[in-house]
Design an enzyme around this catalytic site. Sequence first.
Site, PDB file in Angstrom:
ATOM      1  N   HIS A   1      -1.990   5.365  10.947  1.00 27.79           N
ATOM      2  CA  HIS A   1      -1.510   6.727  10.333  1.00 27.79           C
ATOM      3  C   HIS A   1      -2.553   7.142   9.504  1.00 27.79           C
ATOM      4  CE1 HIS A   1       2.830   4.949  11.345  1.00 27.79           C
ATOM      5  NE2 HIS A   1       3.000   6.142  11.418  1.00 27.79           N
TER       6      HIS A   1
ATOM      7  N   LYS B   1      -0.318   9.049   4.029  1.00 31.00           N
ATOM      8  CA  LYS B   1       0.761   8.285   4.237  1.00 31.00           C
ATOM      9  C   LYS B   1       0.781   7.098   2.821  1.00 31.00           C
ATOM     10  CE  LYS B   1       3.984   5.725   7.388  1.00 31.00           C
ATOM     11  NZ  LYS B   1       5.161   6.498   7.106  1.00 31.00           N
TER      12      LYS B   1
END
Length: 269
Positions: free
Chosen positions: A158, A162
């Site tokens: 990600h 995040k």
Amino acid sequence: MTDLPGIVVTGASGRMGRMLIAAVAASGKARLVGALEREGHAWVGQDAGVAMGGAPIGVLVTDDPLEAFAKAQAVIDFTAPDATVGFAALAAQARAVHVIGTTGLEPAHLAKIAAAARHAVIVRAGNMSLGVNLLTQLTQRVAAALDADWDIEIVEAHHNRKVDAPSGTALMLGEAAAAGRGVDLAAVSDRGRDGITGARERGHIGFAAIRGGDVVGEHDVIFAAAGERIVLRHIATDRAIFARGALRAALWGQDRIPGEYDMLDVLGI
Ligand SMILES: NC(=O)C1=CN([C@@H]2O[C@H](COP(=O)(O)OP(=O)(O)OC[C@H]3O[C@@H](n4cnc5c(N)ncnc54)[C@H](O)[C@@H]3O)[C@@H](O)[C@H]2O)C=CC1
Ligand SMILES: O=C(O)C1=N[C@H](C(=O)O)C[C@H](O)C1
């Protein structure tokens, strides 16, 4: 004024909040009746369309969830665990469908969400895309077909903003693999290996997280045995897939009986 379901988007300025506001406005199936941000946020009091850099859409961003939810048939919520728990109680009070995309929820959060779901419809999934939900089913099926000679590892990547790991999606895939094997994920989960960890334990399900740049979301479920490997992969390239799923869930939830549902219920797969 129309009788299309009215939707409030929480976390309006967030990566998902902006996507959701655009998706609801463009859908023709729902109307945006509220946009919520946390107290003190620069967007509060501004028209949501203008705050996003476009034309006015006639919805002022508010920091008052109670007032916003009172006008809504559904609340779409991609924010943070503590905020989501508070919204679950308020959405239930307003009898609005609460669509929860927030990840990083701990057992204490989940217990409060379950309590709210006694009074209203809640649809919750760590990933709202069709592709990932289908992948959970494929994962369960492959895991059921293979024995513990096949090591299962879940690798996710990600963007660098995040805040939780493993991702909600990785945990969904882990649960699916554990269900396929007929084991409890909590009992076989290997997270955060570092240092002299010892050899891999047979039957465990491992998780690894990569964070960098603007990666939207990538997930591999690896089944590794002596001499061969199977890799099931999902790559998200556009957050619109999550927004579409969330909007579909908000519409699906209208007139359902109270309870906690997931995207497999919504998608009927
Ligand atoms: N289930 C799914 O399909 C997906 C889930 N997510 C999850 O959604 C969540 C949000 O992700 P992003 O949009 O990337 O994060 P983000 O950090 O860009 O946005 C979160 C927003 O929530 C707002 N917020 C926090 N507390 C609040 C409160 N009490 N009241 C109102 N607003 C509040 C923040 O100000 C921020 O604007 C994360 O947990 C992420 O993992 C993200 C994408 C897809
Ligand atoms: O934070 C994100 O961005 C994402 N979060 C969800 C997750 O934790 O799995 C879904 C998607 O992968 C994007």
